[in-house]
Design an enzyme around this catalytic site. Structure first.
Site, short mmCIF file in Angstrom:
data_model
loop_
_atom_site.label_atom_id
_atom_site.label_comp_id
_atom_site.label_asym_id
_atom_site.label_seq_id
_atom_site.Cartn_x
_atom_site.Cartn_y
_atom_site.Cartn_z
N SER A 120 0.82 -1.21 0.00
CA SER A 120 0.00 0.00 0.00
C SER A 120 0.85 1.26 0.00
CB SER A 120 -0.86 -0.02 1.27
OG SER A 120 -1.40 1.24 1.52
N TYR A 144 -1.51 0.31 10.24
CA TYR A 144 -1.78 -0.38 8.97
C TYR A 144 -0.57 -0.26 8.03
CZ TYR A 144 -3.52 -1.09 4.25
OH TYR A 144 -3.66 -1.51 2.95
N LYS A 148 2.13 -3.16 6.75
CA LYS A 148 2.43 -3.43 5.32
C LYS A 148 3.94 -3.37 5.08
CE LYS A 148 -1.49 -4.25 3.27
NZ LYS A 148 -1.75 -5.58 2.74
#
Ligand code: UDP
Length: 331
Positions: A120, A144, A148
């Site tokens: 991402s 998050y 990643k």
């Protein structure tokens, strides 16, 4: 008769996973899904084979790889994927996304199959320069994004020490539907802009515009929206490159449209595509939202020979088609 090549798709009952599986099947592969149905939908599995398992469980992950015949690759999308929620629940995000990727990396290395990893733009955090190049230092701000980045690092270790072939595709903002409105995005609660804009047009709650005092031309956040069909198309060519050993020399590629669009511009586009007002109200900034995220996609174009073709209007129109059609029956 030659057997079809099997591709495991983790998170295959989710939005991007199911769209990817659809295109894999159209292109002569045998997609086999893996999902724990925490957010994926059973109704989306359809005619495909699906392992119902939790990838944080090492034993069942290894077993699924062992049981699947003719597997040549895995597209690893399964992850908890909401930036805002990750700030509330860092433990769940870091544990789930890290352990899942660790187990997928090990299983893939043991089975000798390649990994296409859904990463991402959140790994970049708040970039100093735009558009964002793959060489921009990673500096995630949310759990998050951090998870990643950790997942990318896990894969890199298996690449270095176990000869794994892997590629990170760093997604920007996917939207829209595929297959004539058959596969699309349906989250509860929905946090993404384009589904919420279409929802507001259809009579849902007015959309809240999170922040109008950003240092952008109209004060609202700028993002790089990419049509799901273009995103999935990038997976297909990337997979083909990964399957030809030695043909890929990079670890990560940005996948976006390369164009920045503000929240206000999305609202204007939606009004004109859908033919009516989109009720909206101004609201304070949302925690963790960088002002502007736009991809430099020169590498993806050069290395994959790929180019996004669809527009923002297509994303809005196609999401509307899905949400007023098949999605209604799934709710
Ligand atoms: N956004 C908004 N209202 C919403 C949802 C999103 O103003 O109901 C804004 C959000 O602040 C961000 C942009 O739209 O600037 C894209 O948000 P989204 O959640 O779709 O994707 P993200 O970039 O956070 O992954």
């Amino acid at each position: 008769m030659s057997q079809k090549k099997t591709i495991l798709v983790t998170g295959g009952a989710g939005y991007i996973g199911r769209c990817t599986a659809y295109v894999l099947a159209q292109n002569g592969y045998q997609p086999v899904l893996i999902d724990n149905f925490s957010t994926g939908r059973r109704a989306m599995v359809g005619e495909l084979t699906c392992f119902d398992l939790d990838l944080t469980d090492r034993k069942s992950t290894l077993e699924a790889f062992r049981k699947s015949q003719d597997v040549v690759g895995v597209i690893h999308l399964a992850a908890k994927a909401l930036v805002g929620e990750s700030v509330e629940k860092p433990y769940e995000y870091l544990r789930n996304n890290f352990l899942s990727t660790l187990n997928v990396a090990e299983a893939a290395a043991m089975s000798g199959v390649c990994v296409l990893h859904s990463s991402s733009c959140a790994v970049y955090g708040v970039p100093e320069k735009l558009p964002i190049l793959e060489t921009t230092p990673r500096s995630p701000v949310s759990p998050y994004g951090a998870a990643k980045a950790m997942a990318e690092d896990v894969l890199a270790q298996f690449v270095r020490h176990k000869g794994l072939r892997a590629l990170n595709l760093r997604y920007f903002n996917p939207a829209g539907s595929m297959g004539n409105g058959q596969y699309g995005e349906l989250h509860e609660p929905e946090t993404h802009l384009i589904p919420n804009v279409v929802g507001a047009f259809l009579g849902g709650k007015p959309i809240r515009v999170f922040g109008s005092d950003f240092p952008t031309p109209d004060g609202t956040c700028v993002r790089d929206y990419i049509h799901i069909e273009d995103l999935v198309g990038a997976h297909l060519v990337a997979l083909e490159k990964l399957l030809a050993p030695g043909s890929l020399k990079v670890e990560s590629l940005n996948i976006g449209s390369g164009k920045g669009v503000s929240v206000k511009e999305v609202l204007e586009a939606a009004s004109s595509v859908l033919g009516g007002k989109v009720p909206h109200e101004m609201a304070p900034r949302r925690a963790g939202d960088p002002a502007e995220l736009v991809a430099d996609i020169a590498q993806a174009k050069a290395i994959l020979g790929w180019e996004p073709k669809k527009s923002l209007n297509d994303m809005i129109r196609d999401h509307h088609q899905w949400v007023t059609g098949r999605a209604k029956k799934l709710l």
